[in-house]
Design a protein around this motif. Structure first.
Motif, mmCIF file in Angstrom:
data_model
loop_
_atom_site.group_PDB
_atom_site.id
_atom_site.type_symbol
_atom_site.label_atom_id
_atom_site.label_comp_id
_atom_site.label_asym_id
_atom_site.label_seq_id
_atom_site.Cartn_x
_atom_site.Cartn_y
_atom_site.Cartn_z
ATOM 1 N N LEU A 60 -1.793 -3.243 -0.410
ATOM 2 C CA LEU A 60 -2.751 -2.125 -0.375
ATOM 3 C C LEU A 60 -2.379 -1.107 0.699
ATOM 4 O O LEU A 60 -2.495 0.098 0.479
ATOM 5 C CB LEU A 60 -4.169 -2.646 -0.140
ATOM 6 C CG LEU A 60 -4.804 -3.447 -1.277
ATOM 7 C CD1 LEU A 60 -6.156 -3.999 -0.839
ATOM 8 C CD2 LEU A 60 -4.936 -2.612 -2.529
ATOM 9 N N GLY A 61 -1.939 -1.573 1.847
ATOM 10 C CA GLY A 61 -1.541 -0.665 2.923
ATOM 11 C C GLY A 61 -0.338 0.184 2.533
ATOM 12 O O GLY A 61 -0.299 1.389 2.794
ATOM 13 N N ILE A 62 0.644 -0.437 1.898
ATOM 14 C CA ILE A 62 1.824 0.314 1.444
ATOM 15 C C ILE A 62 1.433 1.326 0.378
ATOM 16 O O ILE A 62 1.914 2.462 0.374
ATOM 17 C CB ILE A 62 2.913 -0.659 0.941
ATOM 18 C CG1 ILE A 62 3.490 -1.435 2.129
ATOM 19 C CG2 ILE A 62 4.007 0.079 0.186
ATOM 20 C CD1 ILE A 62 4.350 -2.617 1.744
ATOM 21 N N MET A 63 0.524 0.947 -0.506
ATOM 22 C CA MET A 63 0.080 1.877 -1.551
ATOM 23 C C MET A 63 -0.657 3.078 -0.955
ATOM 24 O O MET A 63 -0.573 4.180 -1.496
ATOM 25 C CB MET A 63 -0.802 1.156 -2.575
ATOM 26 C CG MET A 63 -0.040 0.210 -3.470
ATOM 27 S SD MET A 63 1.315 1.001 -4.360
ATOM 28 C CE MET A 63 0.426 2.138 -5.404
ATOM 29 N N ALA A 110 -4.157 3.089 5.868
ATOM 30 C CA ALA A 110 -3.002 2.196 5.740
ATOM 31 C C ALA A 110 -2.801 1.374 7.006
ATOM 32 O O ALA A 110 -2.561 0.162 6.933
ATOM 33 C CB ALA A 110 -1.745 3.008 5.422
ATOM 34 N N VAL A 111 -2.897 2.001 8.159
ATOM 35 C CA VAL A 111 -2.698 1.291 9.428
ATOM 36 C C VAL A 111 -3.753 0.202 9.601
ATOM 37 O O VAL A 111 -3.438 -0.932 9.991
ATOM 38 C CB VAL A 111 -2.710 2.280 10.614
ATOM 39 C CG1 VAL A 111 -2.821 1.559 11.950
ATOM 40 C CG2 VAL A 111 -1.465 3.154 10.583
ATOM 41 N N ALA A 112 -4.999 0.518 9.302
ATOM 42 C CA ALA A 112 -6.069 -0.474 9.434
ATOM 43 C C ALA A 112 -5.861 -1.645 8.481
ATOM 44 O O ALA A 112 -6.003 -2.813 8.865
ATOM 45 C CB ALA A 112 -7.431 0.184 9.182
ATOM 46 N N ILE A 113 -5.500 -1.343 7.237
ATOM 47 C CA ILE A 113 -5.294 -2.390 6.241
ATOM 48 C C ILE A 113 -4.078 -3.249 6.595
ATOM 49 O O ILE A 113 -4.125 -4.486 6.511
ATOM 50 C CB ILE A 113 -5.151 -1.773 4.834
ATOM 51 C CG1 ILE A 113 -6.464 -1.101 4.397
ATOM 52 C CG2 ILE A 113 -4.691 -2.790 3.814
ATOM 53 C CD1 ILE A 113 -7.615 -2.031 4.145
ATOM 54 N N LEU A 114 -2.986 -2.612 6.997
ATOM 55 C CA LEU A 114 -1.783 -3.370 7.378
ATOM 56 C C LEU A 114 -2.040 -4.219 8.627
ATOM 57 O O LEU A 114 -1.578 -5.367 8.707
ATOM 58 C CB LEU A 114 -0.606 -2.428 7.606
ATOM 59 C CG LEU A 114 -0.043 -1.754 6.346
ATOM 60 C CD1 LEU A 114 0.948 -0.659 6.721
ATOM 61 C CD2 LEU A 114 0.597 -2.778 5.423
ATOM 62 N N ALA A 115 -2.772 -3.685 9.590
ATOM 63 C CA ALA A 115 -3.103 -4.451 10.790
ATOM 64 C C ALA A 115 -3.975 -5.655 10.431
ATOM 65 O O ALA A 115 -3.789 -6.750 10.978
ATOM 66 C CB ALA A 115 -3.804 -3.563 11.813
#
Length: 163
Positions: free
Chosen positions: A89-92, A135-140
Motif C-alpha cells: 500500500l505504501g509503494i502504491m 506512504a511514509v506513515a503506511i511504510l513505517a
C-alpha cells in the motif's frame, strides 16, 4: 534490575499489549489519503476529471481505505503478513503521484471559453505532500510491525512457547 532483564520484560509484555504504534500510523496514512482525494475531487475544472481514470481512482481509494483499516486492526495483534500488505500500500501511494497529480498538473482545459490549468502548482504540491506523508506513515507502520513481530517471535522461541 539489569538492562537485559528490562528488555526481556518489555518483550514479554508484547504478548499482552496491542501494537498501537503501527495501528496509529495506519490511521495517519488513511487520514493523509482522505485529504488527498478530497483535495482532488473538490476541484472544479470543467469536465477534466469526468473520465474512467477518476472512476478507477475512486475505486482504488475505497480499496486502499478498506485494506489499510484491515491492516491497522491486524497489526494490533502482531500479524506479520499484514506488514507486507502495508509495504504494498505504501509503494502504491508513491506510484499514485505519477498518475493523476502529474497528468493534471501538466494539463489544461476550457472553462467558460477560457483555457485554465487543471491543477496549479500549489494544489500539485499539496496533493504530492499528502501522498508522500501517507506512504511514509503506511511504510513505517509496516516496518515497525515487522520488527516487533520478529522480536516477539524470537522471545517466544526463547521461552519455549513456539518452536
Amino acid at each position: 534490575m539489569t538492562t537485559l532483564d528490562e528488555k526481556s520484560i518489555a518483550r514479554d509484555r508484547m504478548r499482552y499489549i496491542k501494537n498501537t504504534q503501527s495501528a496509529n500510523l495506519c490511521y495517519l496514512g488513511i487520514l493523509f489519503n482522505v485529504l488527498f482525494f478530497v483535495n482532488i475531487y473538490k476541484s472544479d475544472v470543467g469536465t477534466y476529471y469526468y473520465d474512467v481514470l477518476i472512476g478507477v481512482s475512486i475505486v482504488y481509494n475505497l480499496l486502499f481505505l478498506l485494506a489499510a483499516f484491515l491492516a491497522s486492526e491486524s497489526v494490533k495483534s502482531y500479524s506479520k503478513n499484514y506488514s507486507y500488505v502495508l509495504f504494498f500500500l505504501g509503494i502504491m501511494q508513491i506510484v499514485r503521484i505519477f498518475i493523476i497529480p502529474m497528468r493534471a498538473h501538466g494539463a489544461t482545459t476550457i472553462v467558460n471559453n477560457e483555457t485554465v490549468k487543471v491543477m496549479g502548482n500549489g494544489q500539485f504540491f499539496t496533493v504530492v505532500v499528502y501522498l508522500v506523508l501517507s506512504a511514509v506513515a503506511i511504510l513505517a507502520a509496516g516496518w515497525i510491525n515487522l520488527k516487533k513481530c520478529n522480536e516477539l517471535n524470537a522471545h517466544l522461541k526463547e521461552i519455549g512457547e513456539i518452536k
